[in-house]
Design an enzyme around this catalytic site. Structure first.
Site, PDB file in Angstrom:
ATOM      1  CB  VAL A  13      -0.959   0.014   1.223  1.00 35.99           C
ATOM      2  CG1 VAL A  13      -1.745   1.323   1.282  1.00 35.99           C
ATOM      3  CG2 VAL A  13      -1.917  -1.169   1.161  1.00 35.99           C
ATOM      4  NE  ARG A  38      10.958  -6.267   9.129  1.00 33.26           N
ATOM      5  CZ  ARG A  38      10.007  -6.112  10.031  1.00 33.26           C
ATOM      6  NH1 ARG A  38      10.230  -6.444  11.283  1.00 33.26           N
ATOM      7  NH2 ARG A  38       8.815  -5.640   9.705  1.00 33.26           N
ATOM      8  CB  CYS A 127      -9.497  -2.705  -0.281  1.00 30.32           C
ATOM      9  SG  CYS A 127      -9.035  -4.234   0.530  1.00 30.32           S
ATOM     10  CB  SER A 157      -2.085  -7.111  -4.231  1.00 30.74           C
ATOM     11  OG  SER A 157      -3.378  -6.821  -4.726  1.00 30.74           O
ATOM     12  CG  HIS A 242     -10.142  -6.835  -3.439  1.00 27.56           C
ATOM     13  ND1 HIS A 242      -8.959  -7.481  -3.728  1.00 27.56           N
ATOM     14  CD2 HIS A 242     -10.070  -6.492  -2.120  1.00 27.56           C
ATOM     15  CE1 HIS A 242      -8.193  -7.513  -2.629  1.00 27.56           C
ATOM     16  NE2 HIS A 242      -8.840  -6.916  -1.649  1.00 27.56           N
TER      17      HIS A 242
END
Ligand code: NAP
Ligand code: 3JN
Length: 337
Positions: A13, A38, A127, A157, A242
């Site tokens: 995103v 990280r 979403c 995703s 989607h």
């Protein structure tokens, strides 16, 4: 120009947010990409220049005007209050604050004015809920909405960058006879060539967390707290966008033709509804676009005030990043920052 932080800038995103900010020419003065320890020191590209990623910490928001969060709900809960304290307005992509009564949950085509009363945090919906309300709002306004039943067909995703890699590796392994198909790591079952009726955790009533979010957020976004709604959320082996099969019952009857006339004029909607030409919304056509594609609109044979339709939208764009940047644009253009 505005100083913009992106928390989760290295994720699926967050990376889309950077692209959408660029594409829409958002007036970014300074950009501050943030992620976990990280990623600290890594570079992300913005407008052709590498930008160094900093660790998301409480003191990362000094001088920031707008903070776009997509680093998961626990990071939103932990760091959004510090961002607001530092003077930023937070647009949060997680579920952390969506159902809080004092936090506006916003899709600009549907309820842009809700932004005005914000107290520092504005929530971006799930979403599946976002494209659903873009398509249903004009119908609800015209004839009233009594009931919604939907099944989603959600791309990988939506689970993040690691799930995209998992589908690619499993599909390749499954097809190559001399290779061993990699074991599932992101999902509980193989996602390649499979359909998983399980997104998020199961709750006491048999619905999943994803289904509960879609149902609650749809009611809040449409301002219909008593709307009858039932969702079944399903993961399918699609990379981006989607799809949703949606049945509605309206208060006043509405024909399929009347619904098409409403939707062709609706902001954010592109009608793709020429079944005789085999034209209907497809995930691969919606991927990379900001529109909500609506088609297969028909009278529901099972109910006199019923309609059925098929809705498809890019989950990383209108389902997440584009909607968040549109909220940022509203803050700026309407003077609500
Ligand atoms: P992703 O690809 O896995 O990316 C996760 C991002 O969060 C990465 O930038 C990661 O940084 C960062 N992050 C993880 N742990 C962190 C920590 N402890 N401190 C700081 N940053 C941390 O996931 P995604 O698909 O982009 O989704 C991210 C979040 O956005 C989700 O959890 C969800 O809340 C929200 N989301 C919303 C929608 C929507 O419908 N509106 C859709 C999808 C996702 P590293 O690279 O350093 O690990
Ligand atoms: O699975 C999808 O297709 C969408 C996933 C969204 C998501 C994933 C992890 C955590 C969310 C969300 O936006 O509802 C969250 C969350 O913040 O709860």
């Amino acid at each position: 120009m505005f100083s913009v932080a992106v928390a989760g800038a290295t994720g699926a995103v967050g990376a889309t947010m950077l692209s959408v900010l660029e594409e829409r020419g958002f007036p970014v003065g300074k950009l501050r990409p943030l992620a976990s320890a990280r990623s600290a020191g890594r570079q992300v590209d913005y407008l052709g220049r590498p930008r160094e990623v900093r660790e998301l910490t409480e003191d990362a928001f000094e001088g920031v005007d707008i903070a776009l969060f997509s680093a998961g709900s626990s990071r939103s809960r932990a760091f959004a209050p510090a961002a607001v304290e530092a003077g930023a307005v937070v647009i949060d992509n997680s579920s952390a604050f969506r159902m809080h009564p004092d936090v506006p949950l916003v899709v600009p085509e549907v309820n842009e004015d809700a932004i005005e009363g914000h107290s520092g945090i504005i929530a971006n919906p799930n979403c599946v809920a976002t494209p659903l309300v873009v398509a249903l709002k004009p119908i609800a306004d015209a004839v009233g909405l009594r009931r919604v039943v939907l099944s989603s067909y959600q791309s990988v995703s939506g689970t993040g960058a690691a799930a995209v890699d998992e589908l690619r590796a499993q599909a390749a392994g499954h097809l190559a006879e001399d290779e061993v198909e990699p074991e599932p790591e992101v999902y509980l079952h193989p996602i390649a060539f499979n359909v998983l009726p399980h997104i998020d955790v199961f709750e006491e009533d048999g619905y999943t967390g994803e289904e509960r979010k879609v149902m609650e957020e749809t009611r809040k976004l449409l301002g219909l707290p008593d709307l009858a709604i039932s969702a079944t959320c399903v993961r399918v082996p699609v990379f981006y966008a989607h799809s949703e099969s949606v049945q509605i019952e309206t208060v006043e009857p509405l024909s399929a033709d009347e619904a098409r006339n409403l939707l062709v004029a609706a902001p954010g909607v592109v009608l793709v509804d020429e079944p005789r030409l085999n034209l209907y919304p497809l995930a691969r056509d919606a991927a990379g676009r900001d529109d909500v594609l609506v088609g297969r609109i028909r009278d529901d044979a099972s109910h006199p005030s019923g309609l059925a339709m098929w809705i498809v939208s890019d989950n990383l764009r209108k389902g997440a990043a584009t909607n968040a940047v549109q909220i940022a644009e509203s803050l700026v253009t309407r003077g609500w920052l």
